[in-house]
Design a protein around this motif. Structure first.
Motif, PDB file in Angstrom:
ATOM      1  N   SER A  94     -55.922  17.665 -18.264  1.00  0.00           N
ATOM      2  CA  SER A  94     -54.543  17.792 -18.738  1.00  0.00           C
ATOM      3  C   SER A  94     -54.262  19.708 -18.720  1.00  0.00           C
ATOM      4  O   SER A  94     -55.054  20.363 -19.050  1.00  0.00           O
ATOM      5  N   TYR A  95     -53.006  19.736 -18.457  1.00  0.00           N
ATOM      6  CA  TYR A  95     -52.441  21.263 -18.734  1.00  0.00           C
ATOM      7  C   TYR A  95     -50.833  21.168 -19.024  1.00  0.00           C
ATOM      8  O   TYR A  95     -50.380  20.103 -18.930  1.00  0.00           O
ATOM      9  N   SER A 139     -43.175  24.036 -20.246  1.00  0.00           N
ATOM     10  CA  SER A 139     -42.588  23.150 -21.315  1.00  0.00           C
ATOM     11  C   SER A 139     -43.072  21.600 -21.132  1.00  0.00           C
ATOM     12  O   SER A 139     -42.410  20.676 -21.763  1.00  0.00           O
ATOM     13  N   ARG A 140     -43.811  21.423 -20.208  1.00  0.00           N
ATOM     14  CA  ARG A 140     -44.302  19.913 -19.793  1.00  0.00           C
ATOM     15  C   ARG A 140     -45.652  19.729 -19.706  1.00  0.00           C
ATOM     16  O   ARG A 140     -46.423  20.791 -19.762  1.00  0.00           O
ATOM     17  N   ASP A 141     -46.262  18.656 -20.363  1.00  0.00           N
ATOM     18  CA  ASP A 141     -47.616  18.423 -20.027  1.00  0.00           C
ATOM     19  C   ASP A 141     -48.074  17.529 -18.899  1.00  0.00           C
ATOM     20  O   ASP A 141     -47.004  16.540 -18.537  1.00  0.00           O
ATOM     21  N   TYR A 142     -48.997  17.881 -18.324  1.00  0.00           N
ATOM     22  CA  TYR A 142     -49.505  17.130 -17.055  1.00  0.00           C
ATOM     23  C   TYR A 142     -50.889  16.438 -17.460  1.00  0.00           C
ATOM     24  O   TYR A 142     -51.739  17.257 -17.785  1.00  0.00           O
ATOM     25  N   PHE A 163     -45.181  14.747 -18.802  1.00  0.00           N
ATOM     26  CA  PHE A 163     -44.524  14.457 -19.838  1.00  0.00           C
ATOM     27  C   PHE A 163     -43.886  15.729 -20.551  1.00  0.00           C
ATOM     28  O   PHE A 163     -43.958  16.618 -20.204  1.00  0.00           O
ATOM     29  N   TYR A 164     -42.628  15.134 -21.066  1.00  0.00           N
ATOM     30  CA  TYR A 164     -41.715  16.306 -21.587  1.00  0.00           C
ATOM     31  C   TYR A 164     -41.488  15.681 -22.889  1.00  0.00           C
ATOM     32  O   TYR A 164     -40.915  14.614 -23.172  1.00  0.00           O
ATOM     33  N   GLN A 165     -41.691  16.439 -24.192  1.00  0.00           N
ATOM     34  CA  GLN A 165     -41.865  16.398 -25.459  1.00  0.00           C
ATOM     35  C   GLN A 165     -42.353  14.991 -25.722  1.00  0.00           C
ATOM     36  O   GLN A 165     -41.788  14.046 -26.471  1.00  0.00           O
ATOM     37  N   GLY A 166     -43.618  14.828 -25.243  1.00  0.00           N
ATOM     38  CA  GLY A 166     -44.367  13.566 -25.599  1.00  0.00           C
ATOM     39  C   GLY A 166     -44.142  12.173 -24.832  1.00  0.00           C
ATOM     40  O   GLY A 166     -44.429  11.169 -25.027  1.00  0.00           O
ATOM     41  N   THR A 167     -42.832  12.155 -24.012  1.00  0.00           N
ATOM     42  CA  THR A 167     -42.680  11.186 -23.297  1.00  0.00           C
ATOM     43  C   THR A 167     -42.809  11.322 -21.759  1.00  0.00           C
ATOM     44  O   THR A 167     -42.450  12.489 -21.264  1.00  0.00           O
ATOM     45  N   LEU A 168     -43.055  10.085 -21.046  1.00  0.00           N
ATOM     46  CA  LEU A 168     -43.571  10.178 -19.839  1.00  0.00           C
ATOM     47  C   LEU A 168     -42.244  10.267 -18.831  1.00  0.00           C
ATOM     48  O   LEU A 168     -41.168   9.499 -19.008  1.00  0.00           O
ATOM     49  N   VAL A 169     -42.073  11.323 -18.034  1.00  0.00           N
ATOM     50  CA  VAL A 169     -40.684  11.610 -17.298  1.00  0.00           C
ATOM     51  C   VAL A 169     -41.149  11.506 -15.852  1.00  0.00           C
ATOM     52  O   VAL A 169     -40.101  11.586 -15.050  1.00  0.00           O
TER      53      VAL A 169
END
Length: 122
Positions: free
Chosen positions: A31-32, A36-39, A58-64
């Motif tokens: 993960s990285y 401002s997005r998590d991958y 993910f953006y703010q904990g939601t899968l986008v």
């Protein structure tokens, strides 16, 4: 490593929370965070024992976004380690010629060209 199946990936929907994804797929291999997005990167093996990869954004904990499944990751890694475009193309020509693979092949050529170009300016 938990097997990443097509069925389990279909259970994951845009809008799902991270906790739902972990319950369904388990923890990601990698993960990285970027812009401002998590991958989250999941890896598994297909029916031919080739490594495959799926990236979730993910953006703010939601899968986008669910990235395309990258097939035969080991072949792609070998291709990116080559020193010439000709050797790179020969390795990737061993992939099938479906339109999805052709689009992926083209994007990898662009990436290789950018890597080689930026290295020559250092």
């Amino acid at each position: 490593m938990r097997i990443l199946s097509k069925e389990s990936m279909k259970q994951i929907q845009l809008g799902d929370e991270k906790s739902t994804v972990v319950e369904t797929l388990g923890s990601p291999k990698l993960s990285y965070r970027q812009n401002s997005r998590d991958y989250w990167v999941y890896e598994s093996y297909d029916e031919n024992n080739r490594r495959i990869r799926q990236t979730l954004q993910f953006y703010q904990g939601t899968l986008v976004k669910k990235g395309p499944v990258q097939n035969d990751v080991d072949l792609l890694n070998r291709a990116e380690a080559t020193s010439s475009m000709q050797e790179y193309e020969e390795l990737l020509r061993t992939r099938s010629n479906s339109s999805e693979d052709e689009n992926f092949y083209f994007s990898r050529r662009i990436r290789f060209f950018v890597m080689v170009s930026s290295a020559s300016f250092e």
